[in-house]
Design an enzyme around this catalytic site. Structure first.
Site, mmCIF file in Angstrom:
data_model
loop_
_atom_site.group_PDB
_atom_site.id
_atom_site.type_symbol
_atom_site.label_atom_id
_atom_site.label_comp_id
_atom_site.label_asym_id
_atom_site.label_seq_id
_atom_site.Cartn_x
_atom_site.Cartn_y
_atom_site.Cartn_z
ATOM 1 N N LEU A 79 0.834 -1.235 -0.221
ATOM 2 C CA LEU A 79 -0.041 0.171 -0.052
ATOM 3 C C LEU A 79 0.760 1.239 -0.071
ATOM 4 O O LEU A 79 0.398 2.408 -0.544
ATOM 5 C CB LEU A 79 -0.971 -0.064 1.246
ATOM 6 C CG LEU A 79 -1.923 -1.206 1.363
ATOM 7 C CD1 LEU A 79 -2.673 -1.072 2.469
ATOM 8 C CD2 LEU A 79 -2.995 -0.782 0.095
ATOM 9 N N GLY A 80 1.939 1.043 0.649
ATOM 10 C CA GLY A 80 2.749 2.173 0.828
ATOM 11 C C GLY A 80 3.828 2.282 1.813
ATOM 12 O O GLY A 80 4.048 1.232 2.254
ATOM 13 N N GLY A 82 6.205 4.807 4.880
ATOM 14 C CA GLY A 82 6.330 6.148 5.398
ATOM 15 C C GLY A 82 7.520 6.082 6.399
ATOM 16 O O GLY A 82 8.402 5.062 6.276
ATOM 17 N N LYS A 108 1.188 -2.501 9.099
ATOM 18 C CA LYS A 108 2.279 -1.718 9.202
ATOM 19 C C LYS A 108 3.532 -2.665 9.705
ATOM 20 O O LYS A 108 3.419 -3.285 10.788
ATOM 21 C CB LYS A 108 2.309 -0.450 10.029
ATOM 22 C CG LYS A 108 1.836 0.747 9.481
ATOM 23 C CD LYS A 108 1.933 1.913 10.305
ATOM 24 C CE LYS A 108 1.091 3.133 9.767
ATOM 25 N NZ LYS A 108 1.302 4.176 10.693
ATOM 26 N N ASP A 203 2.551 15.567 14.187
ATOM 27 C CA ASP A 203 2.870 15.250 12.977
ATOM 28 C C ASP A 203 1.741 15.205 12.117
ATOM 29 O O ASP A 203 1.349 14.357 11.316
ATOM 30 C CB ASP A 203 3.450 13.821 13.047
ATOM 31 C CG ASP A 203 4.225 13.729 11.544
ATOM 32 O OD1 ASP A 203 4.726 14.650 10.946
ATOM 33 O OD2 ASP A 203 4.538 12.489 11.093
#
Length: 425
Positions: A79-80, A82, A108, A203
């Site tokens: 999905l991505g 970070g 994650k 953040d």
């Protein structure tokens, strides 16, 4: 898989005085703070933590289970990525655990060499394991095996705001959806700031704003969150962390962190929603690279506001709503933290803008390609529309007409949501 139990934390020996202090602390306040884990004068054992979070229904997954539900972290489920690490989509079926419902999830996986580590993983559990709100992402469980640190969240179908606002080349977000996102994000921050122990998100940025299929906002990534000042303290002092372009100027200069630091970051995101520009964009002319410096002076002047509004909206937005949202952004972006509004005030200012009905309605213009025969044959064939040498069949024509209507609805779908209402006080 088990209910929450932190087998990776070793209990510390405590004196009877420390035990009594911890019991009184837990009785005086329901929520455990991250400082309860790291403070040298108030250590907390994994038993204390487990007992405090047992009502949260968090699950502890095994690494083997997470490999199974993500197809061994397959690239097809990617999905991505970070600061925490890579994120994969998975699916929990009802046979994995009696206490879990079948659902899509996001997993994650902590990058051991990344910028965030075990402490940030722990912060996610501490905050999201105890905080429940419609605009905070739901943490389903975690995994702690050896050096492996993973987190399991509800899956958000539309991804994050950064992707939809800046990297979606198919369609732009309509005005009503942008307002919906701004209000939802503001409500999430207001909830954090008004908690019994205020929480500073630290953040807040477009990529941490997740959206479900209905564009409902869910704030995510609490790895850098901090408990705010309490009692007579006006701020907390911490190492400057966050993302360039979003951090408040006083925090960058002094390391002093308050809830007003989050308000500034919200102002940046609101400005991104108005302009369609990133907070920092090195590809633009020098004077326009810093969004706040370029746009803030123009926010108070309604005559200049049109110059900075996202051109992809094509004027299809409430002029009065944009004007008032711009004033909210202007106040949030004040260099003096005491001049910024609270997030509760921001919510009260933005909510009435949903009901303004002064959006101009114009005709949808469709440009006919100069060479009809070259018109996206693949798309027509995909829908099962036959073609001949003279052009498209009637079935193909009907399909293209349907596509044009759908594109038109994507632009104007927000207008149906507006109702007549009094102006914002």
């Amino acid at each position: 898989m088990k209910h929450l139990f932190f087998g990776c934390f070793k209990p510390k020996k405590k004196s009877s005085k420390q035990c009594n202090d911890q019991v009184s602390k837990q009785h005086s306040s329901k929520r455990i703070s991250l400082s309860d884990l790291s403070g040298p004068d108030s250590p907390i054992s994994f038993n204390d933590l487990s007992n405090s979070l047992v009502g949260s229904n968090l699950h502890v997954f095994t690494l083997a289970e997470l490999k199974k539900i993500t197809s061994k972290f397959s690239s097809s489920n990617y999905l991505g990525e970070g600061g925490f690490g890579t994120v994969y989509k998975g699916f929990i079926d009802d046979q994995l655990s009696p206490g879990l419902e079948a659902q899509a999830v996001a997993v994650k996986n902590l990058d051991l060499e990344g910028t965030q580590g075990h402490k940030e993983w722990l912060a996610e559990i501490i905050f999201l394991g105890q905080l429940k709100h419609p605009h905070l992402v739901k943490l389903i469980g975690c995994c702690c095996e050896g050096k492996h640190r993973l987190l399991v969240y509800e899956y958000m179908a539309r991804g994050n705001l950064d992707k939809l606002l800046f990297r979606n080349y198919c369609a732009t977000l309509p005005w009503s959806t942008r307002l919906q996102i701004a209000i939802g994000a503001a409500k999430g921050l207001a909830f954090l700031h008004e908690d019994q122990k205020p929480i500073i998100y630290r953040d807040f940025k477009a990529s941490n704003i997740l959206l479900d299929s209905d564009y409902t906002v869910k704030l995510s990534d609490f790895g850098l969150a901090k408990d705010g000042p309490q009692g007579d303290k006006t701020h907390i002092t911490t190492r400057v962390m966050g993302t360039q372009g979003y951090a408040a100027p006083e925090y960058i200069m002094t390391g002093h962190l308050t809830t007003m630091s989050d308000v500034y970051s919200f102002g940046v995101v609101l400005l991104e929603l108005l302009t369609g520009r990133r907070s920092v964009d090195k590809t633009r002319p020098h004077r326009e690279q810093d969004l706040v410096k370029w746009a803030r002076p123009q926010l108070k002047d309604s005559h200049k506001l049109d110059r900075i509004m996202d051109p992809r909206l094509e004027g299809q937005y409430s002029a009065e709503g944009a004007k008032k949202a711009a004033l909210v952004a202007y106040q949030c972006l004040s260099r003096h933290s005491k001049c910024r509004p609270t997030m509760k005030t921001v919510v009260e200012a933005l909510e009435p803008l949903q009901y303004l009905n002064d959006i101009p309605i114009g005709p949808f213009v469709y440009v006919v390609p100069s060479e009809v025969g070259k018109e996206n044959n693949k798309e027509v064939e995909k829908k099962g529309c036959d073609q001949n040498q003279k052009g498209h069949t009637k079935k193909g024509h009907r399909h293209r007409q349907k596509l044009r209507v759908e594109r038109s609805r994507a632009v104007y779908s927000d207008t149906a949501l507006y109702k007549i209402s009094k102006d914002m006080v």
